[in-house]
Scaffold this active site. Sequence first.
Site, PDB file in Angstrom:
ATOM      1  N   HIS A 177     -50.861   3.675 -39.268  1.00  0.00           N
ATOM      2  CA  HIS A 177     -50.668   4.407 -40.530  1.00  0.00           C
ATOM      3  C   HIS A 177     -50.192   3.512 -41.668  1.00  0.00           C
ATOM      4  O   HIS A 177     -50.644   3.654 -42.802  1.00  0.00           O
ATOM      5  CB  HIS A 177     -49.688   5.566 -40.341  1.00  0.00           C
ATOM      6  CG  HIS A 177     -50.177   6.560 -39.339  1.00  0.00           C
ATOM      7  ND1 HIS A 177     -49.835   6.481 -38.008  1.00  0.00           N
ATOM      8  CD2 HIS A 177     -51.021   7.610 -39.457  1.00  0.00           C
ATOM      9  CE1 HIS A 177     -50.431   7.465 -37.360  1.00  0.00           C
ATOM     10  NE2 HIS A 177     -51.164   8.157 -38.197  1.00  0.00           N
TER      11      HIS A 177
ATOM     12  N   ARG B  13     -35.988  27.007 -56.876  1.00  0.00           N
ATOM     13  CA  ARG B  13     -36.592  26.881 -58.205  1.00  0.00           C
ATOM     14  C   ARG B  13     -37.529  28.059 -58.415  1.00  0.00           C
ATOM     15  O   ARG B  13     -38.368  28.325 -57.551  1.00  0.00           O
ATOM     16  CB  ARG B  13     -37.421  25.591 -58.299  1.00  0.00           C
ATOM     17  CG  ARG B  13     -36.689  24.377 -58.697  1.00  0.00           C
ATOM     18  CD  ARG B  13     -37.652  23.248 -59.072  1.00  0.00           C
ATOM     19  NE  ARG B  13     -36.928  22.146 -59.663  1.00  0.00           N
ATOM     20  CZ  ARG B  13     -36.341  21.170 -58.980  1.00  0.00           C
ATOM     21  NH1 ARG B  13     -36.426  21.145 -57.669  1.00  0.00           N
ATOM     22  NH2 ARG B  13     -35.685  20.210 -59.618  1.00  0.00           N
TER      23      ARG B  13
ATOM     24  N   ARG C  16     -29.125  20.495 -61.692  1.00  0.00           N
ATOM     25  CA  ARG C  16     -29.410  21.894 -61.342  1.00  0.00           C
ATOM     26  C   ARG C  16     -28.296  22.856 -61.749  1.00  0.00           C
ATOM     27  O   ARG C  16     -28.489  24.059 -61.671  1.00  0.00           O
ATOM     28  CB  ARG C  16     -29.705  21.976 -59.841  1.00  0.00           C
ATOM     29  CG  ARG C  16     -30.984  21.220 -59.429  1.00  0.00           C
ATOM     30  CD  ARG C  16     -32.219  21.779 -60.142  1.00  0.00           C
ATOM     31  NE  ARG C  16     -32.328  23.202 -59.990  1.00  0.00           N
ATOM     32  CZ  ARG C  16     -32.814  23.823 -58.909  1.00  0.00           C
ATOM     33  NH1 ARG C  16     -33.272  23.106 -57.918  1.00  0.00           N
ATOM     34  NH2 ARG C  16     -32.861  25.132 -58.848  1.00  0.00           N
TER      35      ARG C  16
ATOM     36  N   GLU D 196     -43.169   3.510 -37.049  1.00  0.00           N
ATOM     37  CA  GLU D 196     -43.996   2.288 -37.069  1.00  0.00           C
ATOM     38  C   GLU D 196     -43.190   1.060 -37.492  1.00  0.00           C
ATOM     39  O   GLU D 196     -43.378  -0.022 -36.922  1.00  0.00           O
ATOM     40  CB  GLU D 196     -45.250   2.516 -37.921  1.00  0.00           C
ATOM     41  CG  GLU D 196     -46.119   3.606 -37.286  1.00  0.00           C
ATOM     42  CD  GLU D 196     -47.554   3.682 -37.794  1.00  0.00           C
ATOM     43  OE1 GLU D 196     -47.883   3.036 -38.807  1.00  0.00           O
ATOM     44  OE2 GLU D 196     -48.348   4.406 -37.144  1.00  0.00           O
TER      45      GLU D 196
HETATM   46  N1  URA Z   1     -36.289  15.403 -56.028  1.00  0.00           N
HETATM   47  C1  URA Z   1     -36.046  16.619 -55.487  1.00  0.00           C
HETATM   48  O1  URA Z   1     -36.356  16.866 -54.316  1.00  0.00           O
HETATM   49  N2  URA Z   1     -35.489  17.572 -56.276  1.00  0.00           N
HETATM   50  C2  URA Z   1     -35.165  17.354 -57.567  1.00  0.00           C
HETATM   51  O2  URA Z   1     -34.671  18.265 -58.231  1.00  0.00           O
HETATM   52  C3  URA Z   1     -35.417  16.081 -58.110  1.00  0.00           C
HETATM   53  C4  URA Z   1     -35.981  15.104 -57.308  1.00  0.00           C
END
Ligand code: URA
Length: 264
Positions: free
Chosen positions: A13, A174, A229, A86
Amino acid sequence: MKNYAKPGEVMYHVGLSKEMLQGARYALVPGDPGRVEGLAKAVDPDAVYLASHREFTSWLACVAGEPVLVMSSGMGGPCITFVVEELGRLGVETFIRVGTTGSLQEDLNLGDVVISKAAVRTEGASKSYAPVEYPAVADLDVTVALRDAARELKVPFRLGVTVTTDSFWPGQERYDSFSGYMPRSLQGSLKEWQALGCTNFEMEAATLLTLCSVHNLRAGVICGVIAKRTDSEAVAPPDVYKKAEQRFQQVAKRALEKLIAADK
Ligand code: URA
C-alpha cells in the site's frame, strides 16, 4: 515474532521498502499528502521525495543525523492502520502524527497547538486490534518531547485528551452537513466532551495510539487548531492554517531532535 519485511520487499500500500527508508526508525505522519513536502523540507531543507501510492506520499529527511520518514496517512482510522502495519514491518518504531484539529475548550484558540496525552476511541478501526476498554494512550517519552519542544519554542499549547471520530460532521456534532440530520445518540455530544475536559476533535489519533501501544511501538500526536468549536463549526481561513502549520512543524522537529538525542 514480528513479521519484518524481507530485503527488497516493497510494501503493497505505501510503496516503500526497507532499502528506501535507509534505516529510518522515526516517522512524521501528517494526514494530507499535500503537506508532506512542506513538512519534510521544514525539518530538513535537503529532504528527498520517495514515493506516492494512494493517499501515502513519502519523503525522506535527516534530523540530527538520523533518517526520518515523512509520510501522509490520508484521513481517518482505517488509513492509519496501513501506516502502522507497513511502516512497522519496515522498522519504524516511533510515529508522530502531525495534523489539524477542532478545539473544544474556550482557552484553546485558532493557531494554538494540542498535544494528545490520550484519545477517546469513538472511531472503529482500533476495535479490530483491541477491545474498547483498552486505552488509546500516547507514549510518555514522545509526549514529553513534544511538550518540552513547545515550551522551549514558546508555542501556545495544551496537553489534553483528544476525541477521535470517524465523521467530520455528525461524529463531531456539526450541523452544516449535506442533510443537517443529527442522530439522537450524537445530539449534545460536543457539550458532553467539553464537560469531560476533552481538548479537541480529530480523526486519526486514537487509532494510531492504540495500534502503536498494542504493537509495542511509540506514538505521539500534535495538532494545530483550525476550528474553534466553542465559537463556530467553520474551518478557519488559510492564514490560520499557515500559522498552526509553522508552529507544529517547528515543535515536531525540535521534539524529534530531543528524542533522537535521548535514544543515542
Ligand atoms: N480536523 C477535524 O477532524 N475536525 C476539525 O474541526 C478540524 C480538523
